[in-house]
Write a protein that holds these residues in place. Structure first.
Motif, PDB file in Angstrom:
ATOM      1  N   GLU A 179       0.831  -1.212   0.000  1.00 25.25           N
ATOM      2  CA  GLU A 179       0.000   0.000   0.000  1.00 25.25           C
ATOM      3  C   GLU A 179       0.865   1.260   0.000  1.00 25.25           C
ATOM      4  OE1 GLU A 179      -2.395  -0.498   3.483  1.00 25.25           O
ATOM      5  OE2 GLU A 179      -3.806  -1.838   2.474  1.00 25.25           O
ATOM      6  N   GLN A 180       1.886   1.288   0.846  1.00 25.39           N
ATOM      7  CA  GLN A 180       2.756   2.460   0.940  1.00 25.39           C
ATOM      8  C   GLN A 180       3.540   2.692  -0.338  1.00 25.39           C
ATOM      9  OE1 GLN A 180       2.905   4.773   3.520  1.00 25.39           O
ATOM     10  NE2 GLN A 180       1.069   3.627   4.048  1.00 25.39           N
ATOM     11  N   ARG A 181       3.937   1.608  -0.986  1.00 23.74           N
ATOM     12  CA  ARG A 181       4.666   1.736  -2.253  1.00 23.74           C
ATOM     13  C   ARG A 181       3.786   2.443  -3.278  1.00 23.74           C
ATOM     14  NH1 ARG A 181       9.710   1.393  -4.886  1.00 23.74           N
ATOM     15  NH2 ARG A 181       9.287   0.694  -6.970  1.00 23.74           N
ATOM     16  N   GLY A 182       2.508   2.055  -3.314  1.00 26.93           N
ATOM     17  CA  GLY A 182       1.575   2.682  -4.245  1.00 26.93           C
ATOM     18  C   GLY A 182       1.297   4.140  -3.914  1.00 26.93           C
ATOM     19  N   LEU A 183       1.234   4.455  -2.627  1.00 29.19           N
ATOM     20  CA  LEU A 183       0.917   5.830  -2.213  1.00 29.19           C
ATOM     21  C   LEU A 183       2.115   6.768  -2.288  1.00 29.19           C
ATOM     22  CD1 LEU A 183      -1.272   5.072   0.945  1.00 29.19           C
ATOM     23  CD2 LEU A 183      -2.060   5.944  -1.260  1.00 29.19           C
ATOM     24  N   THR A 184       3.268   6.284  -1.857  1.00 30.20           N
ATOM     25  CA  THR A 184       4.423   7.169  -1.728  1.00 30.20           C
ATOM     26  C   THR A 184       5.474   6.991  -2.807  1.00 30.20           C
ATOM     27  OG1 THR A 184       5.672   5.651  -0.315  1.00 30.20           O
ATOM     28  CG2 THR A 184       4.144   7.170   0.780  1.00 30.20           C
ATOM     29  N   GLY A 185       5.559   5.795  -3.391  1.00 31.65           N
ATOM     30  CA  GLY A 185       6.589   5.531  -4.386  1.00 31.65           C
ATOM     31  C   GLY A 185       7.969   5.343  -3.781  1.00 31.65           C
ATOM     32  N   LYS A 186       8.048   5.223  -2.450  1.00 28.95           N
ATOM     33  CA  LYS A 186       9.341   5.008  -1.797  1.00 28.95           C
ATOM     34  C   LYS A 186       9.924   3.667  -2.225  1.00 28.95           C
ATOM     35  CE  LYS A 186       8.639   7.510   2.540  1.00 28.95           C
ATOM     36  NZ  LYS A 186       8.591   7.357   4.008  1.00 28.95           N
ATOM     37  N   PRO A 187      11.248   3.541  -2.193  1.00 34.35           N
ATOM     38  CA  PRO A 187      11.870   2.259  -2.535  1.00 34.35           C
ATOM     39  C   PRO A 187      11.509   1.185  -1.496  1.00 34.35           C
ATOM     40  CG  PRO A 187      13.539   3.931  -2.060  1.00 34.35           C
ATOM     41  CD  PRO A 187      12.212   4.580  -1.905  1.00 34.35           C
ATOM     42  N   PHE A 188      11.492  -0.053  -1.970  1.00 35.24           N
ATOM     43  CA  PHE A 188      11.122  -1.147  -1.077  1.00 35.24           C
ATOM     44  C   PHE A 188      12.053  -1.243   0.138  1.00 35.24           C
ATOM     45  CE2 PHE A 188       8.890  -2.964  -4.824  1.00 35.24           C
ATOM     46  CZ  PHE A 188       7.635  -3.021  -4.239  1.00 35.24           C
ATOM     47  N   ALA A 189      13.334  -0.992  -0.046  1.00 32.77           N
ATOM     48  CA  ALA A 189      14.279  -1.112   1.067  1.00 32.77           C
ATOM     49  C   ALA A 189      13.891  -0.190   2.225  1.00 32.77           C
ATOM     50  CB  ALA A 189      15.702  -0.810   0.597  1.00 32.77           C
ATOM     51  N   SER A 242      13.518 -10.633   0.160  1.00 31.46           N
ATOM     52  CA  SER A 242      13.527 -11.581  -0.958  1.00 31.46           C
ATOM     53  C   SER A 242      12.170 -11.610  -1.662  1.00 31.46           C
ATOM     54  CB  SER A 242      13.924 -12.977  -0.490  1.00 31.46           C
ATOM     55  OG  SER A 242      12.965 -13.514   0.385  1.00 31.46           O
ATOM     56  N   PHE A 243      11.085 -11.486  -0.913  1.00 29.59           N
ATOM     57  CA  PHE A 243       9.745 -11.494  -1.501  1.00 29.59           C
ATOM     58  C   PHE A 243       9.573 -10.347  -2.484  1.00 29.59           C
ATOM     59  CE2 PHE A 243       5.329  -9.998  -1.413  1.00 29.59           C
ATOM     60  CZ  PHE A 243       4.662 -11.144  -1.816  1.00 29.59           C
ATOM     61  N   PHE A 244       9.928  -9.148  -2.062  1.00 31.31           N
ATOM     62  CA  PHE A 244       9.735  -7.993  -2.940  1.00 31.31           C
ATOM     63  C   PHE A 244      10.786  -7.934  -4.050  1.00 31.31           C
ATOM     64  CE2 PHE A 244       7.065  -6.552   0.617  1.00 31.31           C
ATOM     65  CZ  PHE A 244       5.926  -6.247  -0.105  1.00 31.31           C
ATOM     66  N   THR A 245      11.975  -8.472  -3.821  1.00 31.31           N
ATOM     67  CA  THR A 245      12.990  -8.523  -4.871  1.00 31.31           C
ATOM     68  C   THR A 245      12.540  -9.445  -5.992  1.00 31.31           C
ATOM     69  OG1 THR A 245      14.767  -8.090  -3.289  1.00 31.31           O
ATOM     70  CG2 THR A 245      15.401  -9.069  -5.391  1.00 31.31           C
ATOM     71  N   GLU A 246      12.050 -10.635  -5.627  1.00 32.07           N
ATOM     72  CA  GLU A 246      11.577 -11.582  -6.637  1.00 32.07           C
ATOM     73  C   GLU A 246      10.369 -11.023  -7.387  1.00 32.07           C
ATOM     74  OE1 GLU A 246      10.759 -15.342  -4.821  1.00 32.07           O
ATOM     75  OE2 GLU A 246      12.825 -15.578  -4.135  1.00 32.07           O
ATOM     76  N   ARG A 247       9.541 -10.308  -6.692  1.00 29.74           N
ATOM     77  CA  ARG A 247       8.329  -9.747  -7.291  1.00 29.74           C
ATOM     78  C   ARG A 247       8.661  -8.680  -8.330  1.00 29.74           C
ATOM     79  NH1 ARG A 247       3.804  -6.849  -3.651  1.00 29.74           N
ATOM     80  NH2 ARG A 247       2.761  -5.867  -5.364  1.00 29.74           N
ATOM     81  N   GLU A 248       9.740  -7.934  -8.103  1.00 28.84           N
ATOM     82  CA  GLU A 248      10.100  -6.836  -9.002  1.00 28.84           C
ATOM     83  C   GLU A 248      10.951  -7.277 -10.181  1.00 28.84           C
ATOM     84  OE1 GLU A 248       9.265  -3.352  -8.861  1.00 28.84           O
ATOM     85  OE2 GLU A 248       7.729  -4.399  -7.719  1.00 28.84           O
ATOM     86  N   GLU A 249      11.581  -8.466 -10.091  1.00 23.34           N
ATOM     87  CA  GLU A 249      12.446  -8.909 -11.174  1.00 23.34           C
ATOM     88  C   GLU A 249      11.599  -9.305 -12.378  1.00 23.34           C
ATOM     89  OE1 GLU A 249      14.872 -12.065  -9.743  1.00 23.34           O
ATOM     90  OE2 GLU A 249      16.067 -10.756  -8.476  1.00 23.34           O
ATOM     91  N   PRO A 250      11.999  -8.864 -13.567  1.00 21.44           N
ATOM     92  CA  PRO A 250      11.258  -9.264 -14.760  1.00 21.44           C
ATOM     93  C   PRO A 250      11.460 -10.748 -15.040  1.00 21.44           C
ATOM     94  CG  PRO A 250      13.179  -7.953 -15.355  1.00 21.44           C
ATOM     95  CD  PRO A 250      13.097  -7.978 -13.852  1.00 21.44           C
ATOM     96  N   ARG A 251      10.413 -11.392 -15.481  1.00 19.00           N
ATOM     97  CA  ARG A 251      10.484 -12.818 -15.793  1.00 19.00           C
ATOM     98  C   ARG A 251      10.736 -12.982 -17.284  1.00 19.00           C
ATOM     99  NH1 ARG A 251       7.165 -16.306 -11.695  1.00 19.00           N
ATOM    100  NH2 ARG A 251       7.385 -14.932  -9.940  1.00 19.00           N
ATOM    101  N   PRO A 252      11.559 -13.998 -17.639  1.00 18.76           N
ATOM    102  CA  PRO A 252      11.844 -14.215 -19.069  1.00 18.76           C
ATOM    103  C   PRO A 252      10.657 -14.732 -19.851  1.00 18.76           C
ATOM    104  CG  PRO A 252      13.058 -15.788 -17.674  1.00 18.76           C
ATOM    105  CD  PRO A 252      12.251 -14.890 -16.784  1.00 18.76           C
TER     106      PRO A 252
END
Length: 62
Positions: free
Chosen positions: A20-30, A52-62
């Motif tokens: 939710e905060q990422r969507g509202l503020t755009g702050k980095p996940f870290a 690890s959850f958010f890193t895997e979620r943000e990585e583009p899939r081939p």
């Protein structure tokens, strides 16, 4: 009086809050993970899971 919650519930709430905060503020996940770790009193292991959850979620899939 404080309510005691299972640790897994706190992690689920942290994931929801970070998303939710990422969507509202755009702050980095870290930054949001660090803030959530303090806000939800998460263990270092839970913090590593969130990273690890958010890193895997943000990585583009081939």
């Amino acid at each position: 009086m404080a309510t005691i919650m299972p640790q897994g519930e706190l992690t689920r709430r942290a994931v929801k809050w970070i998303d939710e905060q990422r969507g509202l503020t755009g702050k980095p996940f870290a930054a949001l993970i660090d803030q959530a770790a303090m806000q939800f009193n998460l263990s270092p292991r839970d913090t590593e899971f969130l990273t690890s959850f958010f890193t895997e979620r943000e990585e583009p899939r081939p």
